[in-house]
Design an enzyme around this catalytic site. Sequence first.
Site, PDB file in Angstrom:
ATOM      1  N   ARG A 224       0.832  -1.208   0.000  1.00 46.12           N
ATOM      2  CA  ARG A 224       0.000   0.000   0.000  1.00 46.12           C
ATOM      3  C   ARG A 224       0.866   1.257   0.000  1.00 46.12           C
ATOM      4  O   ARG A 224       1.837   1.367   0.756  1.00 46.12           O
ATOM      5  CB  ARG A 224      -0.922   0.034   1.214  1.00 46.12           C
ATOM      6  CG  ARG A 224      -1.751   1.321   1.230  1.00 46.12           C
ATOM      7  CD  ARG A 224      -2.837   1.342   2.255  1.00 46.12           C
ATOM      8  NE  ARG A 224      -3.597   2.583   2.151  1.00 46.12           N
ATOM      9  CZ  ARG A 224      -4.597   2.929   2.938  1.00 46.12           C
ATOM     10  NH1 ARG A 224      -4.983   2.107   3.897  1.00 46.12           N
ATOM     11  NH2 ARG A 224      -5.215   4.072   2.773  1.00 46.12           N
TER      12      ARG A 224
ATOM     13  N   ASP B  42      -6.519  -2.111   3.088  1.00 50.82           N
ATOM     14  CA  ASP B  42      -6.821  -1.081   4.091  1.00 50.82           C
ATOM     15  C   ASP B  42      -7.197  -1.807   5.371  1.00 50.82           C
ATOM     16  O   ASP B  42      -8.086  -2.657   5.374  1.00 50.82           O
ATOM     17  CB  ASP B  42      -7.983  -0.215   3.606  1.00 50.82           C
ATOM     18  CG  ASP B  42      -8.201   1.002   4.487  1.00 50.82           C
ATOM     19  OD1 ASP B  42      -7.250   1.403   5.184  1.00 50.82           O
ATOM     20  OD2 ASP B  42      -9.318   1.559   4.473  1.00 50.82           O
TER      21      ASP B  42
END
Length: 272
Positions: free
Chosen positions: A195, A207
């Site tokens: 990420r 996430d």
Amino acid sequence: MIIGLGNDIVDISRVDEKLQRRILTEEERKNKGGKITKEYVAGRFALKESYFKALLRGLSGNSFQDISFLNRPDGSLYAMHHRYKPSRNGLYNYIHASLSHDSFAFATVVLEKLHGKVFLGIGTNLGNREENIQKTIEKLSEISKVLSVSSIIETEAYGKTDQPSFLNCVVEIESNFAPDELLNELLRIEREMGRVRIEKWGPRIIDLDILFYGNLVIKSDVLTVPHYDFENRIFFVKPMYELAPNFVHPVSLKTVREILDELENKASKSKS
């Protein structure tokens, strides 16, 4: 398991209201509204002394600014941590506080460790989304015991809608990390998964969010728990409903079942 217990009694008549500058946090001043009374200052002093005793640390190394004791609209009491410190007996994920007044302020604080009760949200909308979630759960199992995993649901992007849809799920873990340490571990896993944070609400390979850490309410420079927008995000609420429908949001006191009902009712009204 009870981790710590503290009690304190304060004679309200002997409290100097000037002590509020040392004892009260900005959150407590806002929460009180209006004039700060001796009774209010004495109550917060008694609660914080009780908390320090429950930590088995006393005031040494602690600050009255580390924690706020706030009232909900119905008058009930809850704690908000600005700096989490473990008890000398270990980590806790539940805090219970009570306060009563007559000519004295009587306070009790209990710290408790319940198995699990730490809920994480997982989301992904880039690459092989199913594989991203599976790899993330494997990495979580390296730092904690994964107790349960919800079904995976697909939802449209939230906030910034011009991007691919997300796969989301919720996991419950047994954590041996304090909340801020857990956050650092989750950020490390996100980095390992590739990420890169470019824009708010933008596309992401993974996430990870701390939704709840027991009944703790945390507001610090780096962490807000419960997740600040949990009650509006169906992709958190629906998967968590599978795992813990009767879990109580520590601020609103609504169960996950009640929150889901409200979201679904709102969605059905917007369609009609």
